[in-house]
Design a protein around this motif. Structure first.
Motif, PDB file in Angstrom:
ATOM      1  N   GLY A   1       1.228   3.784  -2.660  1.00 31.64           N
ATOM      2  CA  GLY A   1       0.871   5.183  -2.440  1.00 31.64           C
ATOM      3  C   GLY A   1       1.459   5.982  -3.162  1.00 31.64           C
TER       4      GLY A   1
ATOM      5  N   ASP B   1       0.655  -1.256   0.402  1.00 32.10           N
ATOM      6  CA  ASP B   1       0.157   0.060  -0.178  1.00 32.10           C
ATOM      7  C   ASP B   1       0.925   1.108   0.206  1.00 32.10           C
ATOM      8  OD1 ASP B   1      -2.870  -0.862   1.783  1.00 32.10           O
ATOM      9  OD2 ASP B   1      -2.105  -1.844   0.017  1.00 32.10           O
ATOM     10  N   LEU B   2       2.010   1.272   0.677  1.00 27.48           N
ATOM     11  CA  LEU B   2       2.956   2.068   0.971  1.00 27.48           C
ATOM     12  C   LEU B   2       3.431   2.510  -0.692  1.00 27.48           C
ATOM     13  CD1 LEU B   2       4.306   4.549   1.917  1.00 27.48           C
ATOM     14  CD2 LEU B   2       6.813   2.742   2.678  1.00 27.48           C
TER      15      LEU B   2
ATOM     16  N   GLN C   1       3.991   4.171   8.134  1.00 27.40           N
ATOM     17  CA  GLN C   1       3.673   4.930   6.479  1.00 27.40           C
ATOM     18  C   GLN C   1       3.234   5.755   6.358  1.00 27.40           C
ATOM     19  OE1 GLN C   1       2.696   1.019   5.311  1.00 27.40           O
ATOM     20  NE2 GLN C   1       3.971   0.249   5.322  1.00 27.40           N
ATOM     21  N   HIS C   2       2.023   6.242   7.005  1.00 26.72           N
ATOM     22  CA  HIS C   2       1.518   7.311   6.539  1.00 26.72           C
ATOM     23  C   HIS C   2       2.117   8.733   6.300  1.00 26.72           C
ATOM     24  CE1 HIS C   2      -1.300  10.597   6.205  1.00 26.72           C
ATOM     25  NE2 HIS C   2      -2.984   9.593   5.996  1.00 26.72           N
TER      26      HIS C   2
ATOM     27  N   LEU D   1       4.974   8.880   3.911  1.00 27.28           N
ATOM     28  CA  LEU D   1       3.974   9.105   2.996  1.00 27.28           C
ATOM     29  C   LEU D   1       3.631  10.742   2.708  1.00 27.28           C
ATOM     30  CD1 LEU D   1       3.128   7.521   0.366  1.00 27.28           C
ATOM     31  CD2 LEU D   1       0.936   7.817   0.958  1.00 27.28           C
ATOM     32  N   LEU D   2       3.833  11.237   3.818  1.00 24.44           N
ATOM     33  CA  LEU D   2       2.932  12.768   3.352  1.00 24.44           C
ATOM     34  C   LEU D   2       4.718  13.887   3.452  1.00 24.44           C
ATOM     35  CD1 LEU D   2       0.722  13.460   6.935  1.00 24.44           C
ATOM     36  CD2 LEU D   2       0.392  13.616   4.585  1.00 24.44           C
TER      37      LEU D   2
ATOM     38  N   SER E   1      -5.248   7.593   0.432  1.00 23.07           N
ATOM     39  CA  SER E   1      -5.267   6.974   2.001  1.00 23.07           C
ATOM     40  C   SER E   1      -6.245   6.277   2.297  1.00 23.07           C
ATOM     41  CB  SER E   1      -5.020   7.992   2.829  1.00 23.07           C
ATOM     42  OG  SER E   1      -3.918   8.373   2.726  1.00 23.07           O
TER      43      SER E   1
ATOM     44  N   VAL F   1      -1.742  12.572  -1.319  1.00 19.10           N
ATOM     45  CA  VAL F   1      -2.130  11.493  -0.506  1.00 19.10           C
ATOM     46  C   VAL F   1      -3.804  11.580   0.964  1.00 19.10           C
ATOM     47  CG1 VAL F   1      -1.221  10.966   1.696  1.00 19.10           C
ATOM     48  CG2 VAL F   1       0.030  11.662   0.210  1.00 19.10           C
TER      49      VAL F   1
ATOM     50  N   LEU G   1      -2.601   1.485   5.461  1.00 15.90           N
ATOM     51  CA  LEU G   1      -1.659   2.352   6.293  1.00 15.90           C
ATOM     52  C   LEU G   1      -0.779   2.738   7.729  1.00 15.90           C
ATOM     53  CD1 LEU G   1      -0.435   5.616   3.945  1.00 15.90           C
ATOM     54  CD2 LEU G   1       0.349   2.886   3.345  1.00 15.90           C
TER      55      LEU G   1
END
Length: 295
Positions: free
Chosen positions: A69, A65-66, A240-241, A244-245, A231, A227, A236
């Motif tokens: 993303g 998922d990362l 990981q979130h 990603l940010l 999301s 993102v 995530l």
């Protein structure tokens, strides 16, 4: 509040300090970094990628998922800014690549290491590889529509990625002496990436400062918007979130200038976008780090 501020300072200071020292040294001595950059991208950085992927078992599902993303951030930034660039009559071949392809190597990997520790290196490398592959495929296609994806297989970075994933999936471990050598060579890459970034930024100018300032604002904004749009569709964890940010808010990669020079696509304008984007990151990155680490 104070504790978070001090943590953010400890994260960003080494990153910008290394780049600043590179700029200071470059201003005084004007070194030719072409050989150093090539050595880093073809030798030291591949060792970093290989070591990060094979050092610990690589869980494909954990980073699925990362990775999605990361793709969404890059392509989403282009899709969100395409109509805006068209309405403002900006040359899209000049404007879109720096908005899409960011400093995931020079700045992204060190930021993640200082923010989340060595255990987050695999995630940073995953995003770096995605950005690099899309830059050399989608990015080149934007400029000339004649890109050849199979050329990627000749790149040491891609070869190191494939080899690292193979070693990890087969649970192959290197003898300590060899593993430490690989790790040591890979560790050269990170400070060298930052130092060369500082030197390279001396070659760009403020000629198109209006476009550069505009790009410095809307580029990270489009990435962060991507993102939040994607999301809800992904699974995530908190780290990981946050990663990603940070990835979405990174400034344009200096490689955009080299590619623009290669294709004669208004390289001076691209250089201004890259320079202003990286200068603006002095404000944007700490703000995004604060949000990512506290939420």
């Amino acid at each position: 509040m104070l504790e978070t501020t001090l943590r953010i300072f400890s994260i960003i200071f080494p990153v910008f300090a290394c780049a600043g020292l590179g700029a200071a040294y470059g201003y005084r001595h004007r070194p030719d970094m072409a050989v150093v950059n090539r050595l880093n991208m073809e030798f030291f950085a591949p060792f970093l990628v290989f070591w990060a992927l094979m050092d610990k078992p690589f869980d494909f599902l954990a980073f699925r998922d990362l990775a999605i993303g990361g793709v969404a951030v890059i392509l989403g930034s282009g899709l969100l800014l395409w109509p805006l660039g068209w309405l403002l009559r900006i040359n899209l071949k000049t404007f879109l690549p720096p908005m899409m392809f960011n400093n995931s190597g020079n700045m992204g990997i060190p930021l993640v290491l200082f923010a989340f520790g060595e255990q987050a290196l695999q995630a940073a490398v995953v995003l770096f590889i995605i950005e690099m592959v899309l830059h050399f495929t989608v990015g080149f296609y934007i400029l000339d529509h004649r890109t050849k994806p199979l050329r990627l297989l000749k790149m040491p970075m891609i070869q190191a990625t494939i080899l690292g994933l193979l070693f990890s999936s087969l649970h192959v471990t290197l003898p300590d002496a060899l593993a430490n050598t690989v790790k040591l060579l890979g560790q050269v890459s990170i400070p060298l990436l930052l130092f060369s970034l500082g030197v390279r930024l001396l070659d760009v100018n403020f000629r198109d400062w209006k476009l550069g300032t505009f790009g410095a604002i809307v580029g990270p904004a489009a990435g962060i918007a991507s993102v939040f749009l994607v999301s809800p569709l992904l699974t995530l964890d908190a780290n990981q979130h946050a990663q990603l940010l940070i990835f979405a808010a990174l400034p344009p990669a200096v490689l955009n200038v080299l590619v623009a020079e290669q294709y004669q696509q208004e390289p001076q304008r691209v250089a201004s976008i890259v320079l202003l984007g990286n200068l603006a990151s002095l404000i944007i990155i700490p703000a995004v780090l604060y949000f990512a680490l506290t939420h």
